[in-house]
Enzyme design. Sequence first.
Site, PDB file in Angstrom:
ATOM      1  N   TYR A  59       3.989   6.751   5.355  1.00 29.33           N
ATOM      2  CA  TYR A  59       2.864   7.521   4.812  1.00 29.33           C
ATOM      3  C   TYR A  59       2.709   8.818   5.595  1.00 29.33           C
ATOM      4  CZ  TYR A  59       1.306   3.347   2.295  1.00 29.33           C
ATOM      5  OH  TYR A  59       1.225   2.267   1.456  1.00 29.33           O
ATOM      6  N   TYR A 113       7.995  -1.464   3.804  1.00 30.30           N
ATOM      7  CA  TYR A 113       7.940  -1.223   5.245  1.00 30.30           C
ATOM      8  C   TYR A 113       7.591  -2.497   6.000  1.00 30.30           C
ATOM      9  CZ  TYR A 113       2.973  -0.281   4.090  1.00 30.30           C
ATOM     10  OH  TYR A 113       1.683  -0.338   3.605  1.00 30.30           O
ATOM     11  N   ARG A 136       5.937  -5.351   3.917  1.00 32.92           N
ATOM     12  CA  ARG A 136       5.121  -5.095   2.742  1.00 32.92           C
ATOM     13  C   ARG A 136       6.064  -4.691   1.629  1.00 32.92           C
ATOM     14  NH1 ARG A 136       0.128  -3.487   0.910  1.00 32.92           N
ATOM     15  NH2 ARG A 136       0.777  -5.276  -0.309  1.00 32.92           N
ATOM     16  N   HIS A 159       4.830  -0.777  -3.078  1.00 32.75           N
ATOM     17  CA  HIS A 159       3.535  -0.811  -3.763  1.00 32.75           C
ATOM     18  C   HIS A 159       2.945   0.588  -3.813  1.00 32.75           C
ATOM     19  CE1 HIS A 159       2.610  -1.109   0.527  1.00 32.75           C
ATOM     20  NE2 HIS A 159       1.482  -0.469   0.240  1.00 32.75           N
ATOM     21  N   HIS A 163      -0.832   2.366  -3.989  1.00 34.19           N
ATOM     22  CA  HIS A 163      -2.275   2.134  -3.905  1.00 34.19           C
ATOM     23  C   HIS A 163      -2.986   2.959  -4.968  1.00 34.19           C
ATOM     24  CE1 HIS A 163      -2.260   0.204   0.138  1.00 34.19           C
ATOM     25  NE2 HIS A 163      -1.202   0.971   0.342  1.00 34.19           N
TER      26      HIS A 163
HETATM   27 FE   LIG Z   1       0.391   0.546   1.714  1.00 31.31          FE
END
Ligand SMILES: [Fe+2]
Lengths: 226, 206
Positions: free
Chosen positions: A99, A138, A148, A151, A153
Amino acid sequence: MTQYGRTIEIGPTDNTSNERTPRHPLHLIPDSARASFAPYAPYNYGINPGEADMTRLAAGRPRADGDPIKVTGTITDQFGRPIRNSLVEIWNANKHGRYTHIEDQSGLPLDPNFLGIGRTISDENGNYEFWSIRPGEYLARPDIGRWRPKHIHMSIRGGSSRLITQMYFNGDPHNDADPMRILMGDNFDKNIGKEYDTPGKEFDCGYQFDIVIGGKNPTFFENDIA
Amino acid sequence: MTHSNIKSNLLTPTNEDTLGPYYPISLCDNDSMDLTKIRSGIINEPKGEKIIINGCVKDINGELANGCLLEFWQTNSDGIYRTPDNETHPDLDPWFIGYARNRTPDGNFTLTTIKPGINEELNAKRAPNITLTIFSDGIMRVVTQLFFEDESSNENDPLLRSVPEELRSRLMIKNDGQNEEGIKTYKIEIIMAGEKETPFFDDFAS
Ligand SMILES: [Fe+2]
């Protein structure tokens, strides 16, 4: 007489979930206080052109690394009534799983052409669309090797409708061990974007992700969503 | 049509999910935690008593819960919510919105607002309160409603009365003196989990 509703479950192998999940069952709300629990967000979002295209920092800039994808869907309440003029906020990791958030200290590669933050507004029929880069998975728990899955958000806010959720990808090998996916059980299907071909387009593919906002909140002020 | 028929025709909702740790900070750029200013640079102020609430959100270990997205919702000083059905209500304050949100980096927050009021006509039994929605990593949305400890109207509030007596103090915003400008200040600690957990409410099942 006290009455109780749901007990929120703790996501397996999710430390933060363990630290922050209320242990006590939720309290039911008496009818005479129920409407006060439906916040009515003002419509004050100024969306800039290009915010729904997360594949570039701005029109004319190079495209970010990875597979460009299109995400489309309809936002409704449980009666199928469209939730229109809703603010849709989107954030996802880049193709490497990183991110741009200042608190993401994973050290995974950044992409100089990817912000990973977008916004759009649902139209009169509750439809929305945006473009992004298919995010990377990640490692969330290096100590136990739990990832994870891929995905995206999404937050939906408009009038008294409010939902924060994540769109997942069918067949991601990390789906099965994801704490929140485990809690969703059979309903996980609702959170998967349904892939469709986009022949001749400059996108890898599209994902249909219809969103149904549950509960009574969206139905309190029907003028707004009728 | 029976109730169960209606129910079975409802669409299955999309599952809520956690906020995750990386809610984009910039998405709150246009949100304010000062409800006494309807927008920046405007001289007009809402009716009522200006107050400052300093609060925090903590986890089961008493550690601050960083990275939560907080949403606040309250009436104006006359007990009127700014909802579509109140648009023409004579007591609606055009200089007050009543909706605030903020992503707290460290778990602390400060809300500058007007003390919410009571409306004898619409909700005579409701004591002044502020609805708080918390979005966080590790958990789906949770909601609660906070009250002011010195309000005699608390006694008759149907929501407070529905909560076991020994838990009610956990929903109380407490007096905390005043600041150097003479504005009344309050404090509140939200405990997400554990022994001293704040009561949260179920707005799906109710
Ligand atoms: Fe996330």
